[in-house]
Design an enzyme around this catalytic site. Sequence first.
Site, PDB file in Angstrom:
ATOM      1  N   ARG A 151      -2.145  -2.008  -3.826  1.00  0.00           N
ATOM      2  CA  ARG A 151      -3.418  -1.321  -3.611  1.00  0.00           C
ATOM      3  C   ARG A 151      -3.452  -0.069  -4.487  1.00  0.00           C
ATOM      4  O   ARG A 151      -2.494   0.705  -4.501  1.00  0.00           O
ATOM      5  CB  ARG A 151      -3.537  -0.910  -2.153  1.00  0.00           C
ATOM      6  CG  ARG A 151      -4.769  -0.101  -1.883  1.00  0.00           C
ATOM      7  CD  ARG A 151      -4.841   0.328  -0.433  1.00  0.00           C
ATOM      8  NE  ARG A 151      -6.072   1.024  -0.186  1.00  0.00           N
ATOM      9  CZ  ARG A 151      -6.152   2.172   0.474  1.00  0.00           C
ATOM     10  NH1 ARG A 151      -5.085   2.722   0.983  1.00  0.00           N
ATOM     11  NH2 ARG A 151      -7.321   2.756   0.652  1.00  0.00           N
TER      12      ARG A 151
ATOM     13  N   ARG B 187     -10.413   8.269  20.299  1.00  0.00           N
ATOM     14  CA  ARG B 187     -10.101   8.049  21.727  1.00  0.00           C
ATOM     15  C   ARG B 187      -9.989   9.356  22.486  1.00  0.00           C
ATOM     16  O   ARG B 187     -10.496   9.485  23.596  1.00  0.00           O
ATOM     17  CB  ARG B 187      -8.780   7.273  21.865  1.00  0.00           C
ATOM     18  CG  ARG B 187      -8.906   5.826  21.494  1.00  0.00           C
ATOM     19  CD  ARG B 187      -7.559   5.212  21.283  1.00  0.00           C
ATOM     20  NE  ARG B 187      -6.922   5.762  20.080  1.00  0.00           N
ATOM     21  CZ  ARG B 187      -5.909   5.211  19.442  1.00  0.00           C
ATOM     22  NH1 ARG B 187      -5.384   4.099  19.892  1.00  0.00           N
ATOM     23  NH2 ARG B 187      -5.408   5.747  18.358  1.00  0.00           N
TER      24      ARG B 187
ATOM     25  N   LYS C 184       3.368   0.779   3.052  1.00  0.00           N
ATOM     26  CA  LYS C 184       3.134  -0.320   4.003  1.00  0.00           C
ATOM     27  C   LYS C 184       3.215  -1.640   3.241  1.00  0.00           C
ATOM     28  O   LYS C 184       2.798  -1.705   2.079  1.00  0.00           O
ATOM     29  CB  LYS C 184       1.732  -0.199   4.621  1.00  0.00           C
ATOM     30  CG  LYS C 184       1.584   1.022   5.506  1.00  0.00           C
ATOM     31  CD  LYS C 184       0.238   0.979   6.222  1.00  0.00           C
ATOM     32  CE  LYS C 184      -0.133   2.362   6.710  1.00  0.00           C
ATOM     33  NZ  LYS C 184      -1.498   2.746   6.490  1.00  0.00           N
TER      34      LYS C 184
ATOM     35  N   ARG D 108     -12.928  14.817   8.181  1.00  0.00           N
ATOM     36  CA  ARG D 108     -13.794  15.110   7.039  1.00  0.00           C
ATOM     37  C   ARG D 108     -15.246  15.258   7.491  1.00  0.00           C
ATOM     38  O   ARG D 108     -15.702  14.516   8.364  1.00  0.00           O
ATOM     39  CB  ARG D 108     -13.710  13.990   5.999  1.00  0.00           C
ATOM     40  CG  ARG D 108     -12.454  14.054   5.161  1.00  0.00           C
ATOM     41  CD  ARG D 108     -12.319  12.838   4.272  1.00  0.00           C
ATOM     42  NE  ARG D 108     -11.293  11.934   4.756  1.00  0.00           N
ATOM     43  CZ  ARG D 108     -11.108  10.696   4.325  1.00  0.00           C
ATOM     44  NH1 ARG D 108     -11.890  10.198   3.395  1.00  0.00           N
ATOM     45  NH2 ARG D 108     -10.152   9.954   4.828  1.00  0.00           N
TER      46      ARG D 108
ATOM     47  N   GLU E 182      -7.263  -5.928   4.569  1.00  0.00           N
ATOM     48  CA  GLU E 182      -7.153  -5.567   3.151  1.00  0.00           C
ATOM     49  C   GLU E 182      -5.965  -6.270   2.491  1.00  0.00           C
ATOM     50  O   GLU E 182      -6.026  -6.644   1.327  1.00  0.00           O
ATOM     51  CB  GLU E 182      -7.029  -4.048   3.017  1.00  0.00           C
ATOM     52  CG  GLU E 182      -8.339  -3.368   3.375  1.00  0.00           C
ATOM     53  CD  GLU E 182      -8.200  -1.912   3.770  1.00  0.00           C
ATOM     54  OE1 GLU E 182      -8.553  -1.065   2.957  1.00  0.00           O
ATOM     55  OE2 GLU E 182      -7.747  -1.635   4.887  1.00  0.00           O
TER      56      GLU E 182
ATOM     57  N   GLY F 106     -14.419   0.839  14.717  1.00  0.00           N
ATOM     58  CA  GLY F 106     -15.356  -0.295  14.674  1.00  0.00           C
ATOM     59  C   GLY F 106     -14.815  -1.542  15.347  1.00  0.00           C
ATOM     60  O   GLY F 106     -15.545  -2.290  15.987  1.00  0.00           O
TER      61      GLY F 106
ATOM     62  N   HIS G 206     -12.782   2.380   0.250  1.00  0.00           N
ATOM     63  CA  HIS G 206     -12.634   1.278   1.221  1.00  0.00           C
ATOM     64  C   HIS G 206     -13.212  -0.032   0.685  1.00  0.00           C
ATOM     65  O   HIS G 206     -13.609  -0.910   1.462  1.00  0.00           O
ATOM     66  CB  HIS G 206     -13.376   1.565   2.556  1.00  0.00           C
ATOM     67  CG  HIS G 206     -12.875   2.754   3.305  1.00  0.00           C
ATOM     68  ND1 HIS G 206     -13.736   3.630   3.942  1.00  0.00           N
ATOM     69  CD2 HIS G 206     -11.634   3.197   3.540  1.00  0.00           C
ATOM     70  CE1 HIS G 206     -13.034   4.575   4.532  1.00  0.00           C
ATOM     71  NE2 HIS G 206     -11.749   4.342   4.301  1.00  0.00           N
TER      72      HIS G 206
ATOM     73  N   GLY H  22     -10.414   0.956  12.747  1.00  0.00           N
ATOM     74  CA  GLY H  22      -9.947   1.406  14.069  1.00  0.00           C
ATOM     75  C   GLY H  22     -11.026   1.566  15.132  1.00  0.00           C
ATOM     76  O   GLY H  22     -10.934   0.970  16.210  1.00  0.00           O
TER      77      GLY H  22
ATOM     78  N   ASN I 160       0.868  -1.174   0.000  1.00  0.00           N
ATOM     79  CA  ASN I 160       0.000   0.000   0.000  1.00  0.00           C
ATOM     80  C   ASN I 160       0.910   1.232   0.000  1.00  0.00           C
ATOM     81  O   ASN I 160       1.440   1.616   1.032  1.00  0.00           O
ATOM     82  CB  ASN I 160      -0.881  -0.031   1.243  1.00  0.00           C
ATOM     83  CG  ASN I 160      -1.837   1.136   1.304  1.00  0.00           C
ATOM     84  OD1 ASN I 160      -1.813   2.015   0.443  1.00  0.00           O
ATOM     85  ND2 ASN I 160      -2.673   1.147   2.328  1.00  0.00           N
TER      86      ASN I 160
HETATM   87  P1  ADP Z   1      -7.231   4.891   9.002  1.00  0.00           P
HETATM   88  O1  ADP Z   1      -6.705   3.552   8.528  1.00  0.00           O
HETATM   89  O2  ADP Z   1      -8.438   5.381   8.246  1.00  0.00           O
HETATM   90  O3  ADP Z   1      -6.187   5.953   9.212  1.00  0.00           O
HETATM   91  P2  ADP Z   1      -7.873   3.419  11.426  1.00  0.00           P
HETATM   92  O4  ADP Z   1      -8.734   2.349  10.869  1.00  0.00           O
HETATM   93  O5  ADP Z   1      -6.522   3.071  11.926  1.00  0.00           O
HETATM   94  O6  ADP Z   1      -7.808   4.679  10.474  1.00  0.00           O
HETATM   95  O7  ADP Z   1      -8.700   4.087  12.645  1.00  0.00           O
HETATM   96  C1  ADP Z   1      -8.221   5.139  13.394  1.00  0.00           C
HETATM   97  C2  ADP Z   1      -9.300   5.519  14.421  1.00  0.00           C
HETATM   98  O8  ADP Z   1      -9.539   4.395  15.284  1.00  0.00           O
HETATM   99  C3  ADP Z   1      -8.881   6.683  15.321  1.00  0.00           C
HETATM  100  O9  ADP Z   1      -9.974   7.591  15.430  1.00  0.00           O
HETATM  101  C4  ADP Z   1      -8.638   6.010  16.640  1.00  0.00           C
HETATM  102  O10 ADP Z   1      -8.942   6.846  17.726  1.00  0.00           O
HETATM  103  C5  ADP Z   1      -9.617   4.853  16.608  1.00  0.00           C
HETATM  104  N1  ADP Z   1      -9.251   3.830  17.584  1.00  0.00           N
HETATM  105  C6  ADP Z   1      -8.178   3.014  17.569  1.00  0.00           C
HETATM  106  N2  ADP Z   1      -8.154   2.245  18.699  1.00  0.00           N
HETATM  107  C7  ADP Z   1      -9.241   2.605  19.444  1.00  0.00           C
HETATM  108  C8  ADP Z   1      -9.791   2.198  20.698  1.00  0.00           C
HETATM  109  N3  ADP Z   1      -9.211   1.262  21.435  1.00  0.00           N
HETATM  110  N4  ADP Z   1     -10.922   2.813  21.120  1.00  0.00           N
HETATM  111  C9  ADP Z   1     -11.499   3.765  20.379  1.00  0.00           C
HETATM  112  N5  ADP Z   1     -11.053   4.181  19.192  1.00  0.00           N
HETATM  113  C10 ADP Z   1      -9.936   3.617  18.722  1.00  0.00           C
END
Ligand code: ADP
Length: 393
Positions: free
Chosen positions: A85, A279, A11, A235, A379, A327, A175, A325, A4
């Site tokens: 990707r 968080r 990555k 966003r 992915e 979810g 996505h 993240g 990616n």
């Molecule tokens: P992307 O790949 O789109 O950059 P990620 O899928 O890594 O993003 O998601 C990042 C988000 O997930 C951030 O908002 C982060 O705060 C949230 N996140 C990661 N771990 C936790 C957790 N334990 N509790 C709540 N939110 C989390």
Amino acid sequence: MAVNAGSSSLKFQLINMPSEEVITSGLVERIGQEVGNFVIKVNGEKIQTQTPIPDHQVAVDLLLNALVDHHIVESLEEIDAVGHRVVHGGEDFDDSVVVDEEAVKKVADLAELAPLHNPANIIGYKAFKEALPDHVGHVFVFDTAFHQTLDKERYLYPLPLEYYTDLKVRKYGAHGTSHKYVSQQAIEMLGNPKESRIIVCHLGNGASVSAVQDGKCIDTSMGFTPLAGIMMGTRSGDVDPSVIDYLIEEVGLDMKEVIKMLNKESGLLGVSGVSSDFRDVQEAAANGNERAQLALDIFFRRVIAYIGRYFIALGGVDAICFTAGIGENSFFARKEICNLLAEALGIEIDDDANVNGKGDRLISTPNSKVKVYVIPTNEELVIARDTKRLLNL
Ligand code: ADP
């Protein structure tokens, strides 16, 4: 090798197929800056190197040499193929594709639709092509491909039709690789029924919701670009486009500034004034910060609005899946979203499974009218599977 490549980062995961075992993974970041950062996992331990990495070719050479130096592979001959990707496949690609000159040209032409991403994806491909022997196969895996099954009435905007026919202005989604992986896992967890109605909530920094019927995506919240749909880290998601003109007239911002504001200064960050990170916003809200609480409340309501829409589009729903993240990791977010859906959809969450479980799992009770799953996205695995499939390895 699943890759990616972004404009300043790359990555990678080296995956043994067909066992799907991850041999190693890592990333190169700050490519082009004064000091770059290279991280690779060796026997489960992260090894970090800080060194100037002026361009992607140097990044790729660095990581390939590291594979040999750390005896992860004995020689580069062991790498059979690389899956790349690619963010935007436009209307040209409804599946992954073996890379040839024509595919490279099409992806380059699509840079108009993804100016930050597609050129970086091509640079990444060229660097691997240069560094590896000629017989190594390369495959492009598109983030838009899974959404190419949308019907016209769902992907078209109600604008003068010429903007679609002449300029291809339409919904493309994003996505897709994640939505594909998660919905396929969910179908398996449902016992591979012939008919299935699944809603996938990919809630990360970027976030989108999609509706998948019998394995095919029928609608998704991202649009012409990844600015559309639900609220995200920075966003806005959907807003009335008249806001743009109003801000230009009233505040004196120019068009570029407004678009930047919608992409980089809105969402959780803009409403909370605290952070784009879920968080941080959650913690601030728990400490009584009202703007942070408001940001969470808007976020949850925007997610359920799309779930409601897709419930209707699918004529019901068998499973709602959480991934990415937020979810995957936030039992709080899952619980809040499901609470807001409980009355309308008859959803009941098993608190123990929601809070304590790990990996792919059911978090709804046997009484729940809809199954709710947590499915960590993967992915890289989709990239590896598609690469193997298309190259007949
Ligand atoms: P992307 O790949 O789109 O950059 P990620 O899928 O890594 O993003 O998601 C990042 C988000 O997930 C951030 O908002 C982060 O705060 C949230 N996140 C990661 N771990 C936790 C957790 N334990 N509790 C709540 N939110 C989390």
